[in-house]
Enzyme design. Structure first.
Site, PDB file in Angstrom:
ATOM      1  N   SER A  43      58.062  19.116 -19.506  1.00  0.00           N
ATOM      2  CA  SER A  43      57.089  19.747 -20.401  1.00  0.00           C
ATOM      3  C   SER A  43      55.714  19.881 -19.760  1.00  0.00           C
ATOM      4  O   SER A  43      55.059  20.922 -19.896  1.00  0.00           O
ATOM      5  CB  SER A  43      56.978  18.947 -21.700  1.00  0.00           C
ATOM      6  OG  SER A  43      58.210  18.869 -22.359  1.00  0.00           O
ATOM      7  N   HIS A  99      51.183  17.231 -21.783  1.00  0.00           N
ATOM      8  CA  HIS A  99      51.044  18.661 -22.070  1.00  0.00           C
ATOM      9  C   HIS A  99      49.661  19.173 -21.694  1.00  0.00           C
ATOM     10  O   HIS A  99      49.522  20.172 -20.980  1.00  0.00           O
ATOM     11  CB  HIS A  99      51.292  18.924 -23.557  1.00  0.00           C
ATOM     12  CG  HIS A  99      52.692  18.636 -23.991  1.00  0.00           C
ATOM     13  ND1 HIS A  99      53.097  18.669 -25.314  1.00  0.00           N
ATOM     14  CD2 HIS A  99      53.802  18.283 -23.283  1.00  0.00           C
ATOM     15  CE1 HIS A  99      54.374  18.365 -25.398  1.00  0.00           C
ATOM     16  NE2 HIS A  99      54.829  18.128 -24.178  1.00  0.00           N
TER      17      HIS A  99
END
Length: 263
Positions: free
Chosen positions: A75, A127
């Site tokens: 991610s 992220h």
């Protein structure tokens, strides 16, 4: 694990591991949809570099701010490619078609993914770290060629060169700072106790949220019960605590015991 056990290889390898088939499929779908467009425009070498450096930095940020949680997945690196899309818009605004529609769509996609990162087991530090590093790493790499009315190639604009330099310096500085903080600074909860809210927010607020964000729920703990009924807890920070008067008949009771005695 990275610092205390000397397992620095985890900084690199984490972006290639996943927590299950569903996690893997979701990440590969996102990687294909974002990476294919970027690779067609700028080539596999440039996009591969952005992907790797974003994945490394996202792991550093996660390890700094969530030291008791073990995170895996691509991610952070994929958010780096999302950051590269922002750099593409930023550096090539003058030659973009449907620029405002593209900007708005990318803004919506970014905000939705950042908001989802406030749920448990989704690492918003990875992220956001990947997004920032991807943007900065892409600034020197994602400049489109410009042509005048006579189809003559134009020089790269001065502001583009300046942002290329800014991107190069920022990538080097952030990586150095990341490694220094990870290996030399005290745990982040000592100097930034509120930072944990960036990755997880209990919702709705109150005594009975749909999910909890404390380390006992997210990082896990061990509980052993001796013959005297004393619960021996191994807390998320690996400290051992003897706890009395704990509900040992349910998982939720042991979790409450951990919260009361470890946090």
């Amino acid at each position: 694990l990275i610092v205390n056990n000397g397992e620095a290889w985890r900084i690199f390898i984490a972006m290639f591991l996943h927590a299950g088939i569903v996690h893997f499929v979701f990440n590969m779908t996102a990687l294909f949809s974002i990476g294919l467009v970027l690779e067609q425009d700028f080539g596999s070498a440039k996009i591969g570099f952005i992907y790797l450096v974003s994945g490394i930095f996202s792991t550093l940020v996660s390890a700094i701010f969530l030291p008791s949680q073990v995170m895996v997945g691509a991610s952070g690196a994929i958010f780096g490619l999302l950051g590269a899309l922002w750099a593409d818009i930023f550096q090539n605004w003058g030659v973009k078609k449907c620029k405002f529609a593209t900007f708005f769509a990318l803004f919506i996609i970014t905000m939705i993914n950042v908001i989802l990162g406030f749920m448990p087991y989704l690492d918003n530090f990875a992220h956001l770290g990947g997004l920032l590093m991807g943007f900065l790493a892409a600034l020197p790499l994602v400049i489109h060629s410009r042509y005048d009315q006579n189809h003559q190639k134009q020089r790269v604009a001065i502001y583009q060169h300046l942002f290329q330099l800014l991107g190069i310096l920022s990538v080097i500085i952030l990586l150095l700072v990341g490694f220094i903080v990870l290996y030399m600074a005290s745990p982040s909860y000592n100097w930034c106790p509120w930072c944990k809210n960036i990755s997880c927010i209990e919702f709705p607020p109150g005594k009975h949220p749909y999910w909890r964000c404390d380390d006992c729920n997210l990082s896990g703990f061990e509980a052993k019960i001796n013959n005297d009924g004393v619960v021996i807890l191994t807390c998320p920070n690996e400290k051992t605590v003897d706890a009395l008067n704990c509900d040992t008949y349910s998982e939720s009771g042991l979790t409450t015991c951990c919260i009361d005695n470890c946090l």
